[in-house]
Design an enzyme around this catalytic site. Sequence first.
Site, PDB file in Angstrom:
ATOM      1  N   ASN A  36     -10.181  -3.207   8.646  1.00  0.00           N
ATOM      2  CA  ASN A  36     -10.572  -2.005   7.914  1.00  0.00           C
ATOM      3  C   ASN A  36     -11.661  -1.334   8.730  1.00  0.00           C
ATOM      4  OD1 ASN A  36     -11.507  -0.115   6.034  1.00  0.00           O
ATOM      5  ND2 ASN A  36     -12.722  -1.608   4.928  1.00  0.00           N
ATOM      6  N   GLY A  37     -11.424  -0.086   9.160  1.00  0.00           N
ATOM      7  CA  GLY A  37     -12.409   0.614   9.970  1.00  0.00           C
ATOM      8  C   GLY A  37     -11.701   1.381  11.069  1.00  0.00           C
TER       9      GLY A  37
ATOM     10  N   CYS B 286      -8.673   1.033   3.155  1.00  0.00           N
ATOM     11  CA  CYS B 286      -8.020  -0.209   3.513  1.00  0.00           C
ATOM     12  C   CYS B 286      -8.709  -1.354   2.767  1.00  0.00           C
ATOM     13  CB  CYS B 286      -8.046  -0.532   4.993  1.00  0.00           C
ATOM     14  SG  CYS B 286      -7.169   0.671   5.987  1.00  0.00           S
TER      15      CYS B 286
ATOM     16  N   HIS C 109     -17.335  38.696  -6.113  1.00  0.00           N
ATOM     17  CA  HIS C 109     -17.635  38.917  -4.691  1.00  0.00           C
ATOM     18  C   HIS C 109     -16.498  38.410  -3.797  1.00  0.00           C
ATOM     19  CE1 HIS C 109     -21.632  40.219  -5.758  1.00  0.00           C
ATOM     20  NE2 HIS C 109     -21.714  39.152  -6.556  1.00  0.00           N
TER      21      HIS C 109
ATOM     22  N   GLU D  61      -7.175  17.066  -6.582  1.00  0.00           N
ATOM     23  CA  GLU D  61      -6.902  15.754  -6.002  1.00  0.00           C
ATOM     24  C   GLU D  61      -5.780  14.998  -6.691  1.00  0.00           C
ATOM     25  OE1 GLU D  61     -10.166  12.936  -6.133  1.00  0.00           O
ATOM     26  OE2 GLU D  61     -10.922  13.848  -7.950  1.00  0.00           O
TER      27      GLU D  61
ATOM     28  N   LYS E  51     -10.006   5.271  -2.732  1.00  0.00           N
ATOM     29  CA  LYS E  51     -11.189   5.270  -3.585  1.00  0.00           C
ATOM     30  C   LYS E  51     -12.485   5.179  -2.786  1.00  0.00           C
ATOM     31  CE  LYS E  51     -13.147   4.912  -7.630  1.00  0.00           C
ATOM     32  NZ  LYS E  51     -13.235   6.205  -8.303  1.00  0.00           N
TER      33      LYS E  51
ATOM     34  N   GLU F 110     -16.484  20.431 -10.117  1.00  0.00           N
ATOM     35  CA  GLU F 110     -15.911  19.111 -10.375  1.00  0.00           C
ATOM     36  C   GLU F 110     -14.533  19.242 -11.052  1.00  0.00           C
ATOM     37  OE1 GLU F 110     -16.288  16.307  -9.365  1.00  0.00           O
ATOM     38  OE2 GLU F 110     -15.521  14.918 -10.854  1.00  0.00           O
TER      39      GLU F 110
ATOM     40  N   TRP G 245      -4.855   2.412   4.328  1.00  0.00           N
ATOM     41  CA  TRP G 245      -5.021   3.864   4.270  1.00  0.00           C
ATOM     42  C   TRP G 245      -5.011   4.295   5.735  1.00  0.00           C
ATOM     43  CZ3 TRP G 245      -8.412   7.658   6.018  1.00  0.00           C
ATOM     44  CH2 TRP G 245      -8.276   8.906   5.412  1.00  0.00           C
TER      45      TRP G 245
ATOM     46  N   LYS H  40     -11.080  17.772  -9.506  1.00  0.00           N
ATOM     47  CA  LYS H  40     -10.209  16.832 -10.245  1.00  0.00           C
ATOM     48  C   LYS H  40      -8.763  17.329 -10.210  1.00  0.00           C
ATOM     49  CE  LYS H  40     -12.082  14.008 -10.412  1.00  0.00           C
ATOM     50  NZ  LYS H  40     -13.419  13.795  -9.994  1.00  0.00           N
TER      51      LYS H  40
ATOM     52  N   ARG I 228      -8.023   1.226  -2.567  1.00  0.00           N
ATOM     53  CA  ARG I 228      -8.648   1.529  -1.279  1.00  0.00           C
ATOM     54  C   ARG I 228      -7.664   2.134  -0.277  1.00  0.00           C
ATOM     55  NH1 ARG I 228     -13.586  -1.144  -0.700  1.00  0.00           N
ATOM     56  NH2 ARG I 228     -13.439  -0.930   1.545  1.00  0.00           N
TER      57      ARG I 228
END
Length: 620
Positions: free
Chosen positions: A100-101, A2, A516, A500, A615, A493, A74, A497, A27
């Site tokens: 925001n929170g 947010c 395995h 997402e 983000k 990584e 968000w 990428k 955000r």
Amino acid sequence: MCGIVGYVGPKPALTYLLEGLFRLEYRGYDSAGVAIQQGDAIAIRKKTGRVGQLSQLCQEQPIEGSTGIGHTRWATHGEPSDVNSHPHTGGNGEVVLVHNGVIENYASLRNELREQGYVFRTGTDTEVLAHLVAFELSEEIKMGADPSRTATNLKAVESALKRVKGTYGIAVLFRDNPGTLIAARLGSPLVVGIGKGEHFLASDASPLVGYTEEVVYLSDHEMAVLTADGMQLLHRDGGAQTPDVKVLEQASEDLDLGEFEHYMLKEIFEQPTTIENALRGRLDEDEATARFGGLNLDPQQLRRIDRIVLTACGTSWHAGLVGEYLIEEFARIPVEVEYASELRYRNPPMTDRTMIFAITQSGETADTLAAMRECKRKGHPTLAICNVVGSTIAREADGGIYLHAGQEVGVASTKAFTAQVTVLTLLALFLGRMRHLSYPAGKRIISHLQAMPDMLRRTLECHEQVKTIAEKYYGAENFLYLGRLYNFPVALEGALKLKEISYVHAEGYPAAEMKHGPIALVDEDTPSVFVVPKCNIYPKVMSNMEEIKARRGPVIAVACEGDDKVADIADDVIYVPPVDEYLQPLVTAVPLQMLAYHIALLRGCNVDRPRNLAKSVTVE
Ligand code: F6R
């Protein structure tokens, strides 16, 4: 998560609010909204979707006035919808706020407020806060206070916040007190921009670029009262604070896409420069070591350290894994890499000789901040490796190292990862030279590091080839990413990428681990991406590759220039320049970033704003 903006001054508020929301959209982008004081009312425009849609709405239904707040969401509590979009109204419209929170005790507060006659129209926790402020205001009025006075409104916000459990960054307008904005923070960042006869508010400094260069970062429990002419800073429990005015260090070029179609691609291509920036002024050739300005620990303290904990989330955690290998190899200090979300609730044994590093691009990640605070509370030296100057983690750490990568706008982290790995290499060199690492070894590492920006430039030349490979494989629904030693975190990584931004399932593994279990996934439709530059155990990784081929799995390899052997086995090869093993993640990560980017584009995904993500993850 947010983004919040606010404006008080002589100009139309909407211009700054919308521009600020565009800059904060990374955000969260489930919905957006603004509220602007218009005479004796507060007008609200809000809408599901992106800031562009809100901007369109504001053209259709113009909104004027020079005091306002805005929000890009968000979603945490309540699905993304028009009604759940911020701003939210408290009472009968006398209070309007953005948040925001997370308000953790929203359910019990809502029951209590319902009994008082407050009507709830949304599924959000924020509406509870709006009504709670309105309720506290009504209590003040009952005691004879004047709602047009800032002191009354401030008291109402203060009393409401004392009853809230959770985190917040808020901006509040009061209908009967035009020209005043009240902001407060606990756990979610807020920064005030000081202009000439105007004040700005934002969740981070990016909206302020081009508007002012003087900023004040709010600390937890602080409240700010903003008017055109003044800013009053207070502690929530009473008492004026002296604002610590800082100079904004952000550049407008960071927000300019230039020749690129997306921020992610722009940031991938910035990596030679960001690595150069991370190294600048930190290589001490005479002493064959690295130097840092802000560790704030003397050599005796550093020599005492017998264990290091690196804590982070997501991509930053992957950088931490590379850091573990580097520090253990160069400095022979045992390192553990902890997910911050786990560390904050665990109680692993640590001695007074354990040092903590929080690794974070944003410096605002809630879990990383909480883990860092917990370690600090126990008395450990707690440092940060961070990109955003003035962020909460950067300010609260005992010391640290900035990445100097510039603002990372794309939600998928790219240049921050390679900058983190560069800084961790410097740290390993520095700690190593305080212990076992010889002068010639230090000199060699320095010369290799100095060559890295050029190596990155050379690596970027694989772009067209990666694009062609993406066209061949973009329809696959599952990928495996495999690498060993320094390239194992790179495999993780690469898989992250792809997941997402393209919503394709991908798993990263140490290449030898795949037999395995994960090898059961291999078939002709499941490509395996092997990160296989020349290294000590190169023949072993090649055997792992053969094992996949024997099961008819397609193989894409990332290998060193001139490696013809790989081409005999793999279906497709992306070549990167040969560098020493410990520096390989810096070059091998780049084609994997590009591969994810092109697969996402070909699948029609929004690479800079992937679904469900934001983000800066400021909720737990
Ligand atoms: C992935 C990504 C996230 C972040 C994570 C931590 O591309 O960006 O996994 O790495 O949310 O964020 P910071 O580094 O800001 O603490």
